[in-house]
Design a protein around this motif. Sequence first.
Motif, PDB file in Angstrom:
ATOM      1  N   ILE A 280       0.878  -1.177   0.000  1.00  0.00           N
ATOM      2  CA  ILE A 280       0.000   0.000   0.000  1.00  0.00           C
ATOM      3  C   ILE A 280       0.908   1.217   0.000  1.00  0.00           C
ATOM      4  O   ILE A 280       1.744   1.396   0.886  1.00  0.00           O
ATOM      5  N   ARG A 281       0.760   2.054  -1.021  1.00  0.00           N
ATOM      6  CA  ARG A 281       1.671   3.160  -1.235  1.00  0.00           C
ATOM      7  C   ARG A 281       0.976   4.494  -0.994  1.00  0.00           C
ATOM      8  O   ARG A 281      -0.127   4.711  -1.522  1.00  0.00           O
ATOM      9  N   PRO A 282       1.572   5.388  -0.229  1.00  0.00           N
ATOM     10  CA  PRO A 282       1.006   6.736  -0.132  1.00  0.00           C
ATOM     11  C   PRO A 282       0.958   7.381  -1.508  1.00  0.00           C
ATOM     12  O   PRO A 282       1.844   7.174  -2.351  1.00  0.00           O
ATOM     13  N   PHE A 283      -0.094   8.153  -1.747  1.00  0.00           N
ATOM     14  CA  PHE A 283      -0.282   8.808  -3.044  1.00  0.00           C
ATOM     15  C   PHE A 283      -0.534  10.289  -2.810  1.00  0.00           C
ATOM     16  O   PHE A 283      -1.427  10.666  -2.056  1.00  0.00           O
ATOM     17  N   THR A 284       0.282  11.110  -3.444  1.00  0.00           N
ATOM     18  CA  THR A 284       0.117  12.559  -3.369  1.00  0.00           C
ATOM     19  C   THR A 284      -0.328  13.060  -4.734  1.00  0.00           C
ATOM     20  O   THR A 284       0.338  12.832  -5.743  1.00  0.00           O
ATOM     21  N   LEU A 285      -1.452  13.721  -4.748  1.00  0.00           N
ATOM     22  CA  LEU A 285      -2.005  14.249  -5.989  1.00  0.00           C
ATOM     23  C   LEU A 285      -1.292  15.547  -6.338  1.00  0.00           C
ATOM     24  O   LEU A 285      -1.201  16.458  -5.514  1.00  0.00           O
ATOM     25  N   ALA A 286      -0.757  15.616  -7.556  1.00  0.00           N
ATOM     26  CA  ALA A 286      -0.052  16.815  -8.015  1.00  0.00           C
ATOM     27  C   ALA A 286      -0.258  16.927  -9.524  1.00  0.00           C
ATOM     28  O   ALA A 286       0.563  16.467 -10.318  1.00  0.00           O
ATOM     29  N   ILE A 287      -1.369  17.523  -9.910  1.00  0.00           N
ATOM     30  CA  ILE A 287      -1.698  17.665 -11.324  1.00  0.00           C
ATOM     31  C   ILE A 287      -0.745  18.667 -11.965  1.00  0.00           C
ATOM     32  O   ILE A 287      -0.525  19.767 -11.432  1.00  0.00           O
ATOM     33  N   ALA A 288      -0.183  18.301 -13.098  1.00  0.00           N
ATOM     34  CA  ALA A 288       0.734  19.192 -13.805  1.00  0.00           C
ATOM     35  C   ALA A 288       0.019  20.466 -14.229  1.00  0.00           C
ATOM     36  O   ALA A 288      -1.134  20.426 -14.672  1.00  0.00           O
ATOM     37  N   GLN A 289       0.710  21.581 -14.108  1.00  0.00           N
ATOM     38  CA  GLN A 289       0.119  22.857 -14.491  1.00  0.00           C
ATOM     39  C   GLN A 289      -0.290  22.862 -15.957  1.00  0.00           C
ATOM     40  O   GLN A 289      -1.258  23.521 -16.346  1.00  0.00           O
ATOM     41  N   GLU A 290       0.450  22.091 -16.774  1.00  0.00           N
ATOM     42  CA  GLU A 290       0.110  22.024 -18.205  1.00  0.00           C
ATOM     43  C   GLU A 290      -1.314  21.502 -18.411  1.00  0.00           C
ATOM     44  O   GLU A 290      -2.019  21.939 -19.336  1.00  0.00           O
ATOM     45  N   GLN A 291      -1.758  20.570 -17.558  1.00  0.00           N
ATOM     46  CA  GLN A 291      -3.118  20.061 -17.679  1.00  0.00           C
ATOM     47  C   GLN A 291      -4.148  21.135 -17.344  1.00  0.00           C
ATOM     48  O   GLN A 291      -5.193  21.235 -17.997  1.00  0.00           O
ATOM     49  N   LEU A 292      -3.845  21.926 -16.336  1.00  0.00           N
ATOM     50  CA  LEU A 292      -4.771  22.993 -15.960  1.00  0.00           C
ATOM     51  C   LEU A 292      -4.787  24.096 -17.015  1.00  0.00           C
ATOM     52  O   LEU A 292      -5.848  24.666 -17.306  1.00  0.00           O
ATOM     53  N   ASP A 293      -3.629  24.374 -17.616  1.00  0.00           N
ATOM     54  CA  ASP A 293      -3.578  25.360 -18.692  1.00  0.00           C
ATOM     55  C   ASP A 293      -4.369  24.867 -19.904  1.00  0.00           C
ATOM     56  O   ASP A 293      -5.080  25.663 -20.564  1.00  0.00           O
ATOM     57  N   ASP A 294      -4.255  23.585 -20.206  1.00  0.00           N
ATOM     58  CA  ASP A 294      -5.002  23.010 -21.321  1.00  0.00           C
ATOM     59  C   ASP A 294      -6.511  23.139 -21.079  1.00  0.00           C
ATOM     60  O   ASP A 294      -7.275  23.448 -22.003  1.00  0.00           O
ATOM     61  N   LEU A 295      -6.941  22.894 -19.841  1.00  0.00           N
ATOM     62  CA  LEU A 295      -8.349  23.054 -19.510  1.00  0.00           C
ATOM     63  C   LEU A 295      -8.815  24.478 -19.771  1.00  0.00           C
ATOM     64  O   LEU A 295      -9.883  24.705 -20.373  1.00  0.00           O
ATOM     65  N   GLN A 296      -8.025  25.452 -19.342  1.00  0.00           N
ATOM     66  CA  GLN A 296      -8.411  26.850 -19.560  1.00  0.00           C
ATOM     67  C   GLN A 296      -8.546  27.157 -21.046  1.00  0.00           C
ATOM     68  O   GLN A 296      -9.493  27.841 -21.476  1.00  0.00           O
ATOM     69  N   THR A 297      -7.617  26.636 -21.843  1.00  0.00           N
ATOM     70  CA  THR A 297      -7.671  26.869 -23.283  1.00  0.00           C
ATOM     71  C   THR A 297      -8.924  26.260 -23.888  1.00  0.00           C
ATOM     72  O   THR A 297      -9.612  26.877 -24.718  1.00  0.00           O
ATOM     73  N   ARG A 298      -9.243  25.040 -23.481  1.00  0.00           N
ATOM     74  CA  ARG A 298     -10.431  24.371 -24.016  1.00  0.00           C
ATOM     75  C   ARG A 298     -11.710  25.113 -23.619  1.00  0.00           C
ATOM     76  O   ARG A 298     -12.652  25.218 -24.416  1.00  0.00           O
ATOM     77  N   LEU A 299     -11.755  25.611 -22.377  1.00  0.00           N
ATOM     78  CA  LEU A 299     -12.926  26.371 -21.961  1.00  0.00           C
ATOM     79  C   LEU A 299     -13.063  27.652 -22.781  1.00  0.00           C
ATOM     80  O   LEU A 299     -14.170  28.035 -23.181  1.00  0.00           O
ATOM     81  N   ASP A 300     -11.938  28.307 -23.056  1.00  0.00           N
ATOM     82  CA  ASP A 300     -11.980  29.538 -23.847  1.00  0.00           C
ATOM     83  C   ASP A 300     -12.440  29.276 -25.278  1.00  0.00           C
ATOM     84  O   ASP A 300     -13.028  30.168 -25.913  1.00  0.00           O
ATOM     85  N   CYS A 301     -12.154  28.074 -25.779  1.00  0.00           N
ATOM     86  CA  CYS A 301     -12.451  27.763 -27.185  1.00  0.00           C
ATOM     87  C   CYS A 301     -13.747  26.975 -27.361  1.00  0.00           C
ATOM     88  O   CYS A 301     -13.978  26.383 -28.423  1.00  0.00           O
ATOM     89  N   THR A 302     -14.593  26.965 -26.342  1.00  0.00           N
ATOM     90  CA  THR A 302     -15.842  26.202 -26.426  1.00  0.00           C
ATOM     91  C   THR A 302     -16.686  26.668 -27.611  1.00  0.00           C
ATOM     92  O   THR A 302     -16.869  27.866 -27.833  1.00  0.00           O
ATOM     93  N   ARG A 303     -17.197  25.694 -28.346  1.00  0.00           N
ATOM     94  CA  ARG A 303     -18.157  25.979 -29.413  1.00  0.00           C
ATOM     95  C   ARG A 303     -19.546  25.671 -28.864  1.00  0.00           C
ATOM     96  O   ARG A 303     -19.908  24.514 -28.682  1.00  0.00           O
ATOM     97  N   TRP A 304     -20.298  26.712 -28.587  1.00  0.00           N
ATOM     98  CA  TRP A 304     -21.590  26.556 -27.930  1.00  0.00           C
ATOM     99  C   TRP A 304     -22.698  26.291 -28.955  1.00  0.00           C
ATOM    100  O   TRP A 304     -22.684  26.854 -30.057  1.00  0.00           O
ATOM    101  N   PRO A 305     -23.692  25.473 -28.591  1.00  0.00           N
ATOM    102  CA  PRO A 305     -24.866  25.314 -29.449  1.00  0.00           C
ATOM    103  C   PRO A 305     -25.818  26.484 -29.251  1.00  0.00           C
ATOM    104  O   PRO A 305     -25.601  27.358 -28.404  1.00  0.00           O
ATOM    105  N   GLU A 306     -26.877  26.503 -30.057  1.00  0.00           N
ATOM    106  CA  GLU A 306     -27.936  27.494 -29.825  1.00  0.00           C
ATOM    107  C   GLU A 306     -28.664  27.167 -28.533  1.00  0.00           C
ATOM    108  O   GLU A 306     -28.544  26.062 -28.007  1.00  0.00           O
ATOM    109  N   ARG A 307     -29.399  28.128 -28.035  1.00  0.00           N
ATOM    110  CA  ARG A 307     -30.133  27.898 -26.791  1.00  0.00           C
ATOM    111  C   ARG A 307     -31.297  26.935 -27.032  1.00  0.00           C
ATOM    112  O   ARG A 307     -31.755  26.744 -28.168  1.00  0.00           O
ATOM    113  N   GLU A 308     -31.764  26.343 -25.960  1.00  0.00           N
ATOM    114  CA  GLU A 308     -32.894  25.425 -26.004  1.00  0.00           C
ATOM    115  C   GLU A 308     -34.166  26.169 -26.419  1.00  0.00           C
ATOM    116  O   GLU A 308     -34.232  27.404 -26.314  1.00  0.00           O
TER     117      GLU A 308
END
Length: 378
Positions: A5-33
Motif C-alpha cells: 500500500i503506497r502513499p499517493f500525493t495528488l499533483a496535477i501538472a500545471q500544463e493540464q490545468l492550462d489546457d483546460l483553460q484553453t479548451r474552456l476559452d475555445c468552447t463551441r456553444w450550441p444554440e439555446r434550447e
Amino acid sequence: MSDAIRPFTLAIAQEQLDDLQTRLDCTRWPERETVGDWSQGVPIDRLQALVDHWRHHYDWRRCEAMLNGHGQYKTRIDGLDIHFLHIRSPEPDAMPLLLTHGWPGSVIEFHKVIGPLSDPAAHGGNPADAFHLIIPSLPGYGFSDKPTESGWGVERIARAWAELMRRRGYDRYVAQGGDWGSAVTMSLGVQAPPGLAGVHFNMLSIRPDHFSEHPDAQEQAAINALDYFGNVESAYARLQATRPQTIGYALADSPVAQAAWIYEKLRGWSDCDGEPENIFTRDEMLDNIMLYWLPGNGASSARLYWESMASFRPMKIDLPLGYSQFPREIMAPPRHWAEQVFSRIIHWNELDKGGHFAAFEQPVRFVGEVRDCFRMLR
C-alpha cells in the motif's frame, strides 16, 4: 502479487490545468434550447454560468490540497492500481467503514461526512460512534486505474474491495453505498467475505417478481418511479450501457460536455427544488467534475454500465442490512419488497429531506443514518 500500500500525493501538472483553460476559452456553444425549463437538458445560460465560474474563479489546487490532507493511497489489486482515501479515527475502538461512491459521483461525495464519521467527538457526537474510513475510487473513476480488459463488473470490484480491507488489516468491518456503490455493496453482501459484519444502502434497486393487483399508495408511487426512470430518465444509462466508447469521445475531448453530462444529474437527482446551486456550491460540483475531467474518465466510467447494468437487481443477502430512504431518491421501494430478499433488516428509515447524493446533499442526516444503523453491530 504485491500487497504493498503506497502513499499517493495528488499533483496535477500545471500544463493540464492550462489546457483546460484553453479548451474552456475555445468552447463551441450550441444554440439555446427552445423551452423555458430543463426538459431538453441543461439550459445554456446555466451551463455558461458554471463554466464562467470554472474558468475565472475555480481553484483546483484547493481541492487537491483537501484530498491530499485526507490521506490518499494506492494499492495494486487484480492488475489495477486502486486509489483510496484512508482516514483513521482518533478513537482506538472505531469501527472500520467502507464507503463506495457511484456515477456521476466520486470520493468528493463524502468530503462533508469524513470529519463527523471519523471523529464524532470533535463534531458534537458520541466517540463511541467513531469509524475508520476507507473510501476507494471505483476502477475507471477518479485516480484508480482504468480497466484495459472487459470483466470489471461489480462482482469483481466487490472482491477487490474485500481484498483492500484485508490488506488494511481490518478483520471486521461494515460497508455502505449508493448508486454503483449500492450495487458493489450489494455484491459484497452476497459474497459475504470474511470480516464483513453488515451493509447499509441509501439506494436500493429492487422490485418484486410480480406487482400487487391492488397496490397501495406507497407501492404505486414506487411503480410509477420505476416506470418514469425506465421510460424517461434512463436514456443516459442506456447510452452508457450500450455505447460507452462513443459517448467517451465527447467527454474526453470537451470539458464543457463532461460538465453538462454531470451537472444535469446533480440537478435532476438531488433534493434541490430544481436549482442545483440551492444544495451544492459551484466549487463542490466542479471538484466532482474535475475527478472525471483530469483523469479523462468519460469512457471508463461509462463502461461500468456496459459491464454491470444487469447487476441492479434484487439479490438475497443474509447479513445485517440497513436502508435509508431519502425522499428525492430515484426510486423508493416499499419495505415489503425488501423483505422478500433481505432476511436481516436491522434499520429502515424514511427521511424528510435529501436525494440521490445523500452524503453530498445532506451530510448531517446521512451521518445520523449510518451511525444509527451500525450502532447495532458494535
